[in-house]
Design a protein around this motif. Structure first.
Motif, PDB file in Angstrom:
ATOM      1  N   PHE A  77     -69.931  -5.138  55.942  1.00  0.00           N
ATOM      2  CA  PHE A  77     -69.279  -5.344  57.472  1.00  0.00           C
ATOM      3  C   PHE A  77     -68.786  -4.555  57.763  1.00  0.00           C
ATOM      4  O   PHE A  77     -68.378  -3.891  58.864  1.00  0.00           O
ATOM      5  N   LEU A  78     -67.383  -3.727  56.882  1.00  0.00           N
ATOM      6  CA  LEU A  78     -66.743  -2.846  57.104  1.00  0.00           C
ATOM      7  C   LEU A  78     -67.461  -1.644  57.713  1.00  0.00           C
ATOM      8  O   LEU A  78     -66.857  -1.184  58.774  1.00  0.00           O
ATOM      9  N   GLY A  86     -59.842  -8.255  60.278  1.00  0.00           N
ATOM     10  CA  GLY A  86     -58.868  -7.796  61.173  1.00  0.00           C
ATOM     11  C   GLY A  86     -59.737  -6.102  62.136  1.00  0.00           C
ATOM     12  O   GLY A  86     -59.532  -6.172  62.703  1.00  0.00           O
ATOM     13  N   GLU A  87     -60.271  -5.832  61.350  1.00  0.00           N
ATOM     14  CA  GLU A  87     -60.894  -4.791  61.830  1.00  0.00           C
ATOM     15  C   GLU A  87     -62.561  -5.125  63.134  1.00  0.00           C
ATOM     16  O   GLU A  87     -63.121  -4.665  63.691  1.00  0.00           O
ATOM     17  N   ALA A  88     -62.815  -6.099  62.798  1.00  0.00           N
ATOM     18  CA  ALA A  88     -64.360  -7.143  63.639  1.00  0.00           C
ATOM     19  C   ALA A  88     -63.587  -6.565  65.343  1.00  0.00           C
ATOM     20  O   ALA A  88     -65.100  -6.349  65.556  1.00  0.00           O
ATOM     21  N   SER A  89     -63.116  -6.083  65.524  1.00  0.00           N
ATOM     22  CA  SER A  89     -63.246  -5.774  67.623  1.00  0.00           C
ATOM     23  C   SER A  89     -64.073  -4.665  67.356  1.00  0.00           C
ATOM     24  O   SER A  89     -64.678  -4.031  68.799  1.00  0.00           O
ATOM     25  N   GLY A  90     -64.244  -3.495  66.405  1.00  0.00           N
ATOM     26  CA  GLY A  90     -64.982  -2.437  66.071  1.00  0.00           C
ATOM     27  C   GLY A  90     -66.469  -2.857  66.069  1.00  0.00           C
ATOM     28  O   GLY A  90     -67.090  -1.801  65.965  1.00  0.00           O
ATOM     29  N   LEU A  91     -66.847  -3.911  65.985  1.00  0.00           N
ATOM     30  CA  LEU A  91     -68.250  -4.845  66.036  1.00  0.00           C
ATOM     31  C   LEU A  91     -69.222  -3.961  66.542  1.00  0.00           C
ATOM     32  O   LEU A  91     -68.634  -4.535  67.954  1.00  0.00           O
ATOM     33  N   THR A  92     -69.840  -3.252  66.987  1.00  0.00           N
ATOM     34  CA  THR A  92     -70.723  -2.498  67.687  1.00  0.00           C
ATOM     35  C   THR A  92     -72.486  -3.541  67.994  1.00  0.00           C
ATOM     36  O   THR A  92     -72.925  -3.990  68.984  1.00  0.00           O
ATOM     37  N   ASP A 119     -71.650 -20.631  45.839  1.00  0.00           N
ATOM     38  CA  ASP A 119     -70.619 -19.044  45.929  1.00  0.00           C
ATOM     39  C   ASP A 119     -68.836 -19.566  45.852  1.00  0.00           C
ATOM     40  O   ASP A 119     -68.645 -21.080  47.063  1.00  0.00           O
ATOM     41  N   LYS A 120     -68.246 -19.229  45.519  1.00  0.00           N
ATOM     42  CA  LYS A 120     -67.083 -19.539  45.841  1.00  0.00           C
ATOM     43  C   LYS A 120     -65.906 -18.260  45.629  1.00  0.00           C
ATOM     44  O   LYS A 120     -65.166 -18.131  46.286  1.00  0.00           O
ATOM     45  N   PHE A 121     -66.833 -16.773  45.442  1.00  0.00           N
ATOM     46  CA  PHE A 121     -66.232 -15.779  46.431  1.00  0.00           C
ATOM     47  C   PHE A 121     -68.004 -14.889  47.485  1.00  0.00           C
ATOM     48  O   PHE A 121     -68.115 -14.042  46.881  1.00  0.00           O
ATOM     49  N   PRO A 122     -67.680 -15.674  48.635  1.00  0.00           N
ATOM     50  CA  PRO A 122     -67.067 -16.419  49.479  1.00  0.00           C
ATOM     51  C   PRO A 122     -67.072 -17.770  49.103  1.00  0.00           C
ATOM     52  O   PRO A 122     -68.509 -18.064  48.521  1.00  0.00           O
ATOM     53  N   ASP A 123     -66.544 -18.941  49.782  1.00  0.00           N
ATOM     54  CA  ASP A 123     -66.516 -19.674  49.784  1.00  0.00           C
ATOM     55  C   ASP A 123     -66.983 -20.334  51.110  1.00  0.00           C
ATOM     56  O   ASP A 123     -66.729 -19.818  51.760  1.00  0.00           O
ATOM     57  N   THR A 124     -67.249 -21.786  51.066  1.00  0.00           N
ATOM     58  CA  THR A 124     -67.681 -21.600  52.205  1.00  0.00           C
ATOM     59  C   THR A 124     -66.121 -21.974  53.831  1.00  0.00           C
ATOM     60  O   THR A 124     -66.343 -21.825  54.495  1.00  0.00           O
ATOM     61  N   ALA A 125     -65.240 -22.061  53.268  1.00  0.00           N
ATOM     62  CA  ALA A 125     -64.292 -22.340  54.219  1.00  0.00           C
ATOM     63  C   ALA A 125     -63.754 -20.432  54.736  1.00  0.00           C
ATOM     64  O   ALA A 125     -63.178 -20.186  55.540  1.00  0.00           O
ATOM     65  N   GLN A 126     -64.131 -19.868  53.627  1.00  0.00           N
ATOM     66  CA  GLN A 126     -64.279 -18.507  54.088  1.00  0.00           C
ATOM     67  C   GLN A 126     -65.090 -18.100  55.331  1.00  0.00           C
ATOM     68  O   GLN A 126     -64.905 -17.388  55.694  1.00  0.00           O
ATOM     69  N   THR A 127     -66.324 -17.928  54.940  1.00  0.00           N
ATOM     70  CA  THR A 127     -67.045 -17.711  55.234  1.00  0.00           C
ATOM     71  C   THR A 127     -66.825 -18.816  57.301  1.00  0.00           C
ATOM     72  O   THR A 127     -66.829 -18.155  58.086  1.00  0.00           O
ATOM     73  N   GLU A 128     -66.113 -19.995  57.478  1.00  0.00           N
ATOM     74  CA  GLU A 128     -65.398 -20.814  58.174  1.00  0.00           C
ATOM     75  C   GLU A 128     -64.882 -19.906  59.225  1.00  0.00           C
ATOM     76  O   GLU A 128     -64.605 -19.643  60.204  1.00  0.00           O
ATOM     77  N   GLU A 129     -64.318 -19.835  57.967  1.00  0.00           N
ATOM     78  CA  GLU A 129     -62.633 -18.651  58.847  1.00  0.00           C
ATOM     79  C   GLU A 129     -63.625 -17.121  59.440  1.00  0.00           C
ATOM     80  O   GLU A 129     -62.920 -16.873  60.923  1.00  0.00           O
ATOM     81  N   LEU A 130     -64.265 -16.750  58.534  1.00  0.00           N
ATOM     82  CA  LEU A 130     -65.207 -15.403  59.636  1.00  0.00           C
ATOM     83  C   LEU A 130     -65.500 -15.562  60.490  1.00  0.00           C
ATOM     84  O   LEU A 130     -65.646 -15.071  61.478  1.00  0.00           O
ATOM     85  N   ALA A 131     -66.014 -16.955  60.498  1.00  0.00           N
ATOM     86  CA  ALA A 131     -67.180 -17.429  62.130  1.00  0.00           C
ATOM     87  C   ALA A 131     -66.171 -17.733  62.913  1.00  0.00           C
ATOM     88  O   ALA A 131     -66.616 -16.842  63.917  1.00  0.00           O
ATOM     89  N   ASP A 132     -64.986 -18.258  62.761  1.00  0.00           N
ATOM     90  CA  ASP A 132     -63.909 -18.087  63.999  1.00  0.00           C
ATOM     91  C   ASP A 132     -63.288 -16.827  64.524  1.00  0.00           C
ATOM     92  O   ASP A 132     -63.316 -16.763  65.900  1.00  0.00           O
ATOM     93  N   LEU A 145     -65.342 -13.702  63.603  1.00  0.00           N
ATOM     94  CA  LEU A 145     -66.160 -13.462  64.424  1.00  0.00           C
ATOM     95  C   LEU A 145     -66.224 -13.926  66.379  1.00  0.00           C
ATOM     96  O   LEU A 145     -66.381 -13.353  67.914  1.00  0.00           O
ATOM     97  N   ARG A 146     -65.976 -15.544  66.554  1.00  0.00           N
ATOM     98  CA  ARG A 146     -66.128 -16.214  67.661  1.00  0.00           C
ATOM     99  C   ARG A 146     -64.968 -15.942  68.638  1.00  0.00           C
ATOM    100  O   ARG A 146     -65.201 -15.560  69.662  1.00  0.00           O
ATOM    101  N   ALA A 147     -64.106 -15.685  68.050  1.00  0.00           N
ATOM    102  CA  ALA A 147     -62.719 -14.961  69.100  1.00  0.00           C
ATOM    103  C   ALA A 147     -62.607 -13.795  69.261  1.00  0.00           C
ATOM    104  O   ALA A 147     -63.149 -13.385  70.663  1.00  0.00           O
ATOM    105  N   ALA A 148     -63.340 -12.942  68.403  1.00  0.00           N
ATOM    106  CA  ALA A 148     -63.822 -11.542  69.106  1.00  0.00           C
ATOM    107  C   ALA A 148     -64.922 -11.683  70.131  1.00  0.00           C
ATOM    108  O   ALA A 148     -64.802  -9.760  70.296  1.00  0.00           O
TER     109      ALA A 148
END
Lengths: 246, 92
Positions: A130-131, A166-172, A183-196, A198-201
């Motif tokens: 991702f990075l 926080g660097e998601a805006s750089g994704l091309t 999974d606990k790392f990442p758990d579903t709350a974290q993957t949902e946060e990531l989806a949010d 990416l949607r926002a970006a």
């Protein structure tokens, strides 16, 4: 497609121009191909990730896996090098990005390359994939259960791991995320946060979270292997590569 | 899961590696995915040689009960040793 390929250990220019070991697999039954940088998991540049690298070549993609721990212990067994890297607090993000960039440039320079490169990473490599996608012109980014793309590790964690969402805006390129519901790392709350995020970006992404699967469900040599999740995940990966790197 | 959580410490020790005896400098202790032990998670101990010269490592992977029993056995052995012997240190 015959699944014919060549695979070998090569040396590539990584971060800072350092020569590092890498495992390279290339299809021999196609005239032109897309490419993928394979980022190994925390246990290192091991046999199972070399097998993954060959699988991409068997499906028509040039694949290159840099040994991210080469500098820590050149020539050491992968698990020994991984142990030393862990004891040192992991590897710096800047160096990781430099090594992936070196691999990307090598793949783009192949005479048979179509010029398009994606990345994939497992475990710690999921976050690193991702990075890399945030900082490099990659056509596609695949994150397989990478922890701490979002969420800050507890203060006592000695690994130098910080969230990179926080660097998601750089994704091309487009993003594919493959996760286990248990999974606990990442758990579903974290993957949902990531989806949010990416949607926002305004980024294009596909996430799949598999039931009855936890971390490392792609690893066929570990008890965590889940055949249904792994088979469906591989189908997702090849569909993703077909639409992003050809 | 990959816990990433790792205890690291400096040690003064010798260990027998695949290439023979070596002076070791560091150790890691963590509970995470094992490489060889057939379980999803295990307690891992790495004793390492870092710094100038050749790196070296001796690794252990074991289940939680074994790890606790080993830790308790180490502490018992130290408790039973005469106190005057515990500072028997000679610099490398």
């Amino acid at each position: 497609m015959t699944h014919d390929l060549n695979a070998s250990t090569i040396s590539i220019a990584g971060h800072g121009g350092d020569q590092i070991e890498a495992y390279f697999a290339v299809p021999t039954d196609v005239d032109q191909h897309g490419s993928i940088v394979v980022i190994h998991h925390l246990p290192g540049y091991d046999e199972s990730t070399k097998e993954i690298t060959r699988r991409f070549a068997a499906h028509g993609y040039a694949a290159l896996m840099p040994n991210l721990y080469h500098r820590e212990a050149p020539g050491a067994d992968p698990d020994d090098a991984a142990a030393i890297a862990r004891n040192n607090g992991g590897i710096p993000d800047e160096r990781l990005v430099g090594d992936v960039e070196g691999a990307m440039k090598y793949l783009k320079a192949l005479s048979t390359s179509n010029g398009k490169v994606a990345s994939i990473g497992y475990c710690s490599g999921g976050r690193q994939s991702f990075l890399a996608g945030c900082r490099l012109p990659l056509e596609g980014v695949i994150d397989c259960y990478g922890a701490f793309v979002v969420g800050t590790p507890p203060a006592e964690f000695p690994l130098r791991v910080t969230p990179v969402v926080g660097e998601a805006s750089g994704l091309t390129g487009e993003v594919l995320g493959l996760f286990g519901a248990e999974d606990k790392f990442p758990d579903t709350a974290q993957t949902e946060e990531l989806a949010d995020a990416l949607r926002a970006a305004g980024k294009t992404f596909t996430f799949r979270t598999y039931e009855n699967a936890g971390h490392a469900f792609f690893s066929p040599n570990r008890p965590s292997y889940r055949v249904e999740a792994a088979n469906e995940g591989w189908d997702e990966i090849f569909a993703f590569l077909a639409r992003t790197v050809g | 899961m990959c816990t990433y959580q790792t205890e690291t410490l400096r040690v003064r020790a010798s260990a027998k590696t695949a290439r023979g005896w070596a002076n070791m400098t560091d150790a890691s202790v963590y509970f995470d995915h094992p490489v060889h032990f057939m379980a999803n998670h295990a307690l891992m101990i790495d004793v390492l040689r870092q710094g100038p010269g050749e790196t070296a490592r001796v690794g252990l992977e074991m289940d939680a009960a074994s790890a606790r029993a080993l830790a308790e056995a180490i502490l018992r052995a130290l408790e039973h040793a005469p106190a005057s012997l515990l500072d028997d240190s000679v610099a490398h």
